[in-house]
Motif scaffolding. Structure first.
Motif, PDB file in Angstrom:
ATOM      1  N   LEU A 175      37.536  30.658   8.844  1.00  0.00           N
ATOM      2  CA  LEU A 175      38.340  30.098   7.750  1.00  0.00           C
ATOM      3  C   LEU A 175      38.299  31.005   6.525  1.00  0.00           C
ATOM      4  CD1 LEU A 175      39.986  27.861   6.389  1.00  0.00           C
ATOM      5  CD2 LEU A 175      37.839  26.671   5.893  1.00  0.00           C
ATOM      6  N   VAL A 176      37.099  31.413   6.127  1.00  0.00           N
ATOM      7  CA  VAL A 176      36.962  32.273   4.952  1.00  0.00           C
ATOM      8  C   VAL A 176      37.610  33.633   5.197  1.00  0.00           C
ATOM      9  CG1 VAL A 176      35.302  33.504   3.492  1.00  0.00           C
ATOM     10  CG2 VAL A 176      34.875  31.122   4.130  1.00  0.00           C
ATOM     11  N   TYR A 177      37.338  34.225   6.373  1.00  0.00           N
ATOM     12  CA  TYR A 177      37.875  35.556   6.651  1.00  0.00           C
ATOM     13  C   TYR A 177      39.400  35.561   6.679  1.00  0.00           C
ATOM     14  CZ  TYR A 177      39.175  39.824   9.045  1.00  0.00           C
ATOM     15  OH  TYR A 177      39.770  41.013   9.361  1.00  0.00           O
ATOM     16  N   LYS A 178      39.990  34.633   7.418  1.00  0.00           N
ATOM     17  CA  LYS A 178      41.457  34.620   7.546  1.00  0.00           C
ATOM     18  C   LYS A 178      42.129  34.274   6.222  1.00  0.00           C
ATOM     19  CE  LYS A 178      43.361  35.335  10.898  1.00  0.00           C
ATOM     20  NZ  LYS A 178      43.794  36.623  11.501  1.00  0.00           N
ATOM     21  N   THR A 179      41.490  33.409   5.418  1.00  0.00           N
ATOM     22  CA  THR A 179      42.050  33.069   4.107  1.00  0.00           C
ATOM     23  C   THR A 179      42.043  34.290   3.192  1.00  0.00           C
ATOM     24  OG1 THR A 179      41.320  30.771   4.303  1.00  0.00           O
ATOM     25  CG2 THR A 179      41.833  31.564   2.089  1.00  0.00           C
ATOM     26  N   LEU A 180      40.898  34.997   3.160  1.00  0.00           N
ATOM     27  CA  LEU A 180      40.815  36.208   2.338  1.00  0.00           C
ATOM     28  C   LEU A 180      41.768  37.285   2.853  1.00  0.00           C
ATOM     29  CD1 LEU A 180      36.939  36.455   1.782  1.00  0.00           C
ATOM     30  CD2 LEU A 180      38.681  35.801   0.104  1.00  0.00           C
ATOM     31  N   SER A 210      35.912  41.174   3.294  1.00  0.00           N
ATOM     32  CA  SER A 210      36.198  39.785   3.665  1.00  0.00           C
ATOM     33  C   SER A 210      35.254  39.301   4.747  1.00  0.00           C
ATOM     34  CB  SER A 210      37.646  39.656   4.146  1.00  0.00           C
ATOM     35  OG  SER A 210      38.562  40.006   3.133  1.00  0.00           O
ATOM     36  N   GLY A 211      34.990  40.165   5.723  1.00  0.00           N
ATOM     37  CA  GLY A 211      34.062  39.809   6.799  1.00  0.00           C
ATOM     38  C   GLY A 211      32.653  39.594   6.281  1.00  0.00           C
ATOM     39  N   GLY A 212      32.233  40.388   5.308  1.00  0.00           N
ATOM     40  CA  GLY A 212      30.913  40.232   4.724  1.00  0.00           C
ATOM     41  C   GLY A 212      30.754  38.912   4.000  1.00  0.00           C
ATOM     42  N   VAL A 275      23.617  39.608   9.051  1.00  0.00           N
ATOM     43  CA  VAL A 275      24.902  38.993   9.388  1.00  0.00           C
ATOM     44  C   VAL A 275      26.048  39.513   8.535  1.00  0.00           C
ATOM     45  CG1 VAL A 275      26.182  36.818   9.347  1.00  0.00           C
ATOM     46  CG2 VAL A 275      23.919  36.910  10.376  1.00  0.00           C
ATOM     47  N   ILE A 276      25.793  39.793   7.267  1.00  0.00           N
ATOM     48  CA  ILE A 276      26.884  40.272   6.406  1.00  0.00           C
ATOM     49  C   ILE A 276      27.483  41.567   6.957  1.00  0.00           C
ATOM     50  CG2 ILE A 276      27.442  41.173   4.109  1.00  0.00           C
ATOM     51  CD1 ILE A 276      25.523  39.042   2.978  1.00  0.00           C
ATOM     52  N   PRO A 277      26.677  42.615   7.237  1.00  0.00           N
ATOM     53  CA  PRO A 277      27.292  43.808   7.838  1.00  0.00           C
ATOM     54  C   PRO A 277      27.788  43.572   9.264  1.00  0.00           C
ATOM     55  CG  PRO A 277      24.906  44.065   7.691  1.00  0.00           C
ATOM     56  CD  PRO A 277      25.250  42.848   6.908  1.00  0.00           C
ATOM     57  N   GLN A 278      27.106  42.696  10.015  1.00  0.00           N
ATOM     58  CA  GLN A 278      27.559  42.422  11.385  1.00  0.00           C
ATOM     59  C   GLN A 278      28.972  41.849  11.391  1.00  0.00           C
ATOM     60  OE1 GLN A 278      25.010  39.860  13.863  1.00  0.00           O
ATOM     61  NE2 GLN A 278      26.880  38.904  14.609  1.00  0.00           N
ATOM     62  N   GLN A 279      29.194  40.824  10.579  1.00  0.00           N
ATOM     63  CA  GLN A 279      30.519  40.212  10.519  1.00  0.00           C
ATOM     64  C   GLN A 279      31.545  41.184   9.960  1.00  0.00           C
ATOM     65  OE1 GLN A 279      30.251  37.734  12.559  1.00  0.00           O
ATOM     66  NE2 GLN A 279      30.957  36.074  11.277  1.00  0.00           N
ATOM     67  N   ALA A 280      31.132  41.942   8.938  1.00  0.00           N
ATOM     68  CA  ALA A 280      32.044  42.909   8.339  1.00  0.00           C
ATOM     69  C   ALA A 280      32.466  43.958   9.363  1.00  0.00           C
ATOM     70  CB  ALA A 280      31.377  43.572   7.132  1.00  0.00           C
ATOM     71  N   ILE A 281      31.492  44.487  10.113  1.00  0.00           N
ATOM     72  CA  ILE A 281      31.785  45.510  11.126  1.00  0.00           C
ATOM     73  C   ILE A 281      32.629  44.934  12.256  1.00  0.00           C
ATOM     74  CG2 ILE A 281      30.756  47.010  12.884  1.00  0.00           C
ATOM     75  CD1 ILE A 281      28.335  47.303  10.941  1.00  0.00           C
ATOM     76  N   ALA A 282      32.292  43.715  12.699  1.00  0.00           N
ATOM     77  CA  ALA A 282      33.014  43.109  13.822  1.00  0.00           C
ATOM     78  C   ALA A 282      34.490  42.883  13.474  1.00  0.00           C
ATOM     79  CB  ALA A 282      32.358  41.789  14.215  1.00  0.00           C
ATOM     80  N   TYR A 283      34.749  42.250  12.339  1.00  0.00           N
ATOM     81  CA  TYR A 283      36.141  41.983  11.946  1.00  0.00           C
ATOM     82  C   TYR A 283      36.910  43.273  11.701  1.00  0.00           C
ATOM     83  CZ  TYR A 283      35.273  36.944  11.310  1.00  0.00           C
ATOM     84  OH  TYR A 283      34.985  35.616  11.509  1.00  0.00           O
ATOM     85  N   THR A 284      36.242  44.245  11.073  1.00  0.00           N
ATOM     86  CA  THR A 284      36.922  45.509  10.771  1.00  0.00           C
ATOM     87  C   THR A 284      37.207  46.294  12.048  1.00  0.00           C
ATOM     88  OG1 THR A 284      35.741  45.599   8.656  1.00  0.00           O
ATOM     89  CG2 THR A 284      36.803  47.619   9.400  1.00  0.00           C
ATOM     90  N   THR A 285      36.246  46.322  12.968  1.00  0.00           N
ATOM     91  CA  THR A 285      36.459  47.021  14.235  1.00  0.00           C
ATOM     92  C   THR A 285      37.568  46.357  15.036  1.00  0.00           C
ATOM     93  OG1 THR A 285      34.107  47.620  14.297  1.00  0.00           O
ATOM     94  CG2 THR A 285      35.347  47.873  16.337  1.00  0.00           C
TER      95      THR A 285
END
Length: 296
Positions: A175-180, A210-212, A275-285
């Protein structure tokens, strides 16, 4: 290559890249969460230094092979099913922001149910200390858990807090990622041949940020359930294992013995770092893979 295969590939690669980057933090988190006797008195970075001193730097990636086997299908299912669930909910309820959270929760639960036994084995392997191995590898762990701990059911120990935690975790994250993402996309310039590279860099940067943010919010919402999951998964190799049989008894035992900060939220600081870099890397990749595979 079909579009569905491309989407599954993009999701799987995204998860593998993210998890490999943060694998040392992941193992440290498991050791701290479950209060491993060798490392229970250390902080995040002092624990990592002690692991390197005691077991060698490569041991920071202990269990990562098992993680890759698990995370590829886990991430592929989550990214792929999110879009499917979102399309379904948009048809049923009309377009609204809450559909993103609902689709994220469903996608997260789907991926967990499909790959949970792999996570169980990975946690057991990561918890081992060099020189004191109970399992000699992936096959050994699967075989011993199956034979000595109750068959197939043993591989789903800790599933209840995992599913319960995944609902707010994946839901809030998506929700947060797609909204941002929508907000930042509306602010971007129209694509032209001259600014293709510049626009791609902006998109990747905003996706990373946004992923972070999404990772930080989702982790805070679900962390106590993650602690309960790990205690239940590792119950057979921990003292006082009888306290860790069910979700509520585990949460109660952790709270009663260690409180909130040192119990239910033990290791949260490393989880933010993880988790912050994990989510950031996953969404960006994933976004980059969609560009490479021409899925946009």
């Amino acid at each position: 290559m079909g579009e569905d295969i491309k989407k599954l590939l993009a999701g799987g690669v995204s998860g593998c890249c993210a998890k490999t980057c943060i694998a040392p933090l992941d193992r440290t988190k498991i050791l701290l969460q479950a209060k491993n006797p060798y490392y229970k008195d250390f902080g995040v970075f002092s624990c990592m230094r002690e692991i390197c001193r005691r077991e060698g730097i490569v041991s920071l990636w202990k269990g990562n092979t098992m993680m890759m086997i698990r995370i590829f299908p886990y991430s592929a299912i989550q990214f792929y099913s999110f879009e499917k669930y979102l399309g379904f909910f948009n048809k049923v309820f009309g377009n609204n922001q809450l559909n993103k959270g609902l689709a994220g929760s469903c996608a997260g639960v789907s991926s967990v149910l499909a790959t949970y036994p792999l996570d169980m084995v990975r946690a057991r392997l990561a918890f081992q200390i060099t020189g004191e191995h109970r399992y000699n590898g992936i096959y050994s762990a699967f075989s011993q858990i199956f034979r000595h701990e109750g068959g197939i059911v043993a591989f789903y120990r800790g599933i209840s807090p995992t599913v319960a935690g995944m609902i707010p975790y994946a839901g809030s994250s998506w929700l947060v990622y797609k909204t941002l993402e929508e907000i930042t996309s509306s602010m971007m310039p129209t694509k032209t041949d001259e600014n293709n590279v510049q626009l791609l860099v902006i998109k990747m940067t905003t996706s990373f940020l946004s992923g972070g943010v999404a990772g930080a919010i989702s982790q805070t919402a679900s962390y106590p359930l993650d602690v309960a999951r790990r205690r239940m998964q590792l119950a057979n190799v921990l003292p006082n294992s009888h306290h860790y049989k069910g979700m509520w008894s585990t949460l109660s035992a952790v709270y009663r013995h260690d409180g909130i900060v040192k119990g239910l939220y033990r290791g949260l600081s490393i989880n933010y770092i993880r988790v912050i870099p994990q989510q950031a890397i996953a969404y960006t990749t994933f976004k980059a893979m969609k560009e490479i595979l021409d899925l946009n």
